[in-house]
Design a protein around this motif. Structure first.
Motif, PDB file in Angstrom:
ATOM      1  N   CYS A 100      35.293 -19.643  25.527  1.00 25.85           N
ATOM      2  CA  CYS A 100      34.560 -20.141  24.363  1.00 25.85           C
ATOM      3  C   CYS A 100      35.049 -19.401  23.119  1.00 25.85           C
ATOM      4  O   CYS A 100      35.116 -18.171  23.119  1.00 25.85           O
ATOM      5  CB  CYS A 100      33.070 -19.905  24.565  1.00 25.85           C
ATOM      6  SG  CYS A 100      32.104 -20.164  23.066  1.00 25.85           S
ATOM      7  N   ARG A 153      33.585 -18.801  20.516  1.00 23.65           N
ATOM      8  CA  ARG A 153      32.525 -18.028  19.840  1.00 23.65           C
ATOM      9  C   ARG A 153      32.103 -16.806  20.650  1.00 23.65           C
ATOM     10  O   ARG A 153      32.032 -15.707  20.119  1.00 23.65           O
ATOM     11  CB  ARG A 153      31.312 -18.925  19.587  1.00 23.65           C
ATOM     12  CG  ARG A 153      30.325 -18.325  18.597  1.00 23.65           C
ATOM     13  CD  ARG A 153      29.156 -19.258  18.341  1.00 23.65           C
ATOM     14  NE  ARG A 153      29.606 -20.559  17.861  1.00 23.65           N
ATOM     15  CZ  ARG A 153      28.926 -21.695  18.033  1.00 23.65           C
ATOM     16  NH1 ARG A 153      27.790 -21.703  18.700  1.00 23.65           N
ATOM     17  NH2 ARG A 153      29.406 -22.829  17.564  1.00 23.65           N
ATOM     18  N   CYS A 154      31.847 -16.990  21.962  1.00 32.24           N
ATOM     19  CA  CYS A 154      31.296 -15.869  22.743  1.00 32.24           C
ATOM     20  C   CYS A 154      32.258 -15.345  23.793  1.00 32.24           C
ATOM     21  O   CYS A 154      31.994 -14.315  24.416  1.00 32.24           O
ATOM     22  CB  CYS A 154      29.973 -16.282  23.401  1.00 32.24           C
ATOM     23  SG  CYS A 154      30.204 -17.411  24.790  1.00 32.24           S
ATOM     24  N   CYS A 198      29.706 -24.955  25.945  1.00 32.27           N
ATOM     25  CA  CYS A 198      29.533 -23.565  26.359  1.00 32.27           C
ATOM     26  C   CYS A 198      28.070 -23.347  26.728  1.00 32.27           C
ATOM     27  O   CYS A 198      27.194 -23.453  25.868  1.00 32.27           O
ATOM     28  CB  CYS A 198      29.926 -22.622  25.222  1.00 32.27           C
ATOM     29  SG  CYS A 198      29.515 -20.903  25.640  1.00 32.27           S
ATOM     30  N   SER A 215      26.461 -20.728  27.237  1.00 26.02           N
ATOM     31  CA  SER A 215      25.827 -19.600  26.544  1.00 26.02           C
ATOM     32  C   SER A 215      25.476 -19.942  25.096  1.00 26.02           C
ATOM     33  O   SER A 215      24.448 -19.526  24.595  1.00 26.02           O
ATOM     34  CB  SER A 215      26.735 -18.381  26.540  1.00 26.02           C
ATOM     35  OG  SER A 215      27.114 -18.068  27.853  1.00 26.02           O
ATOM     36  N   CYS A 216      26.348 -20.684  24.451  1.00 22.82           N
ATOM     37  CA  CYS A 216      26.167 -20.945  23.020  1.00 22.82           C
ATOM     38  C   CYS A 216      25.321 -22.178  22.717  1.00 22.82           C
ATOM     39  O   CYS A 216      24.826 -22.324  21.606  1.00 22.82           O
ATOM     40  CB  CYS A 216      27.516 -21.104  22.327  1.00 22.82           C
ATOM     41  SG  CYS A 216      28.498 -19.600  22.286  1.00 22.82           S
TER      42      CYS A 216
HETATM   43 ZN   LIG Z   1      30.040 -19.597  23.845  1.00 21.69          ZN
END
Ligand SMILES: [Zn+2]
Length: 263
Positions: A237, A239-240, A257, A259-260
């Motif tokens: 991802c 971002r994370c 994702c 998580s996001c």
């Molecule tokens: Zn993410």
């Protein structure tokens, strides 16, 4: 599959290379790609005419003929335009080719033949016949009208964004990107999303589509932080750093994702 940014790139190419040139000859290599008109009739409308302007609506491109009608182009799963001069440069899956008196040629390629080419008296007639919603970048589709039209939708937010009768131009790839940028889970029920989350999706939609156009719709030229170049399972991802996942939403494979993107 060509979506709004891709078709906007095709429109710009058409503007640069195909306007105000006399059409000397037209080759219809795959007559089955023509919808609602016979190849001979379509050809005779074009030969001797010129294209005078272009209009993109969602995933459709309309190009005006000096004779009055508009040619409609849809690119299916794999369609694109190419511009070339010599016949040995013609792409292998050219379905329609327009030869200009200037010596240049415009090819419409579509390997899987899922696109369509047609003719309409006017853009208004075409849009009414198709029942298409407003273009996703139309200024009239502002935050409040976007929220209002989505709030009536059943099903997932991903399928709502891809519903061309609601808004035109967003498909499988860009619905994933918009929802990633808005941090919304693609499988979220549209009716469960509060107004401020729908507003965030609207903002992300405008930004993502414009940035993708600015990048020439080239996945490798997208801004940092886009999911688009990482559309594969277990990609990281942007971002994370977690794992991107692939999952079917309303029958279409989406990437997100876990998580996001929350519900
Ligand atoms: Zn993410």
């Amino acid at each position: 599959m060509p979506e709004l940014p891709d078709v906007e790139v095709f429109r710009r190419l058409f503007e640069q290379k195909a306007l105000n040139l006399e059409i000397a000859e037209v080759a219809v290599n795959s007559p089955e790609m023509l919808v609602g008109i016979e190849a001979d009739a379509w050809r005779s409308k074009l030969v001797g005419s010129q294209f005078t302007e272009t209009l993109r609506h969602g995933k459709h491109l309309l190009t005006a003929l000096s004779g009055g009608a508009w040619v409609v182009w849809h690119f299916g799963m794999s369609g694109f335009f190419s511009v070339f001069a010599r016949m040995d440069e013609e792409p292998p899956h050219d379905r329609v080719r327009i030869d200009f008196a200037s010596g240049s040629r415009l090819g419409y390629s579509c390997q899987r033949k899922l696109g369509e080419v047609g003719l309409t008296p006017s853009p208004d007639t075409f849009l009414k016949e198709k029942g298409l919603g407003p273009d996703a970048l139309d200024p009239s589709l502002d935050r409040s009208s976007f929220v209002r039209s989505l709030s009536t939708k059943r099903g997932t937010i991903k399928s709502a964004l891809m519903d061309q009768k609601l808004l035109a131009g967003v498909g499988n790839v860009y619905s994933d990107e918009i929802l990633f940028q808005a941090s919304v889970y693609p499988g979220a029920r549209t009716s469960d999303l509060q107004e401020e989350r729908l507003a965030a999706i609207h903002e992300a939609m405008r930004r993502v589509l414009q940035q993708a156009i600015d990048a020439g719709a080239d996945p490798q030229a997208m801004p940092e932080g886009f999911l688009l170049p990482r559309r594969e399972s277990d990609a990281s991802c942007p971002r994370c750093g977690g794992s991107v996942e692939k999952k079917k939403f309303s029958g279409r494979s989406g990437f997100y994702c876990p998580s996001c993107q929350s519900v």
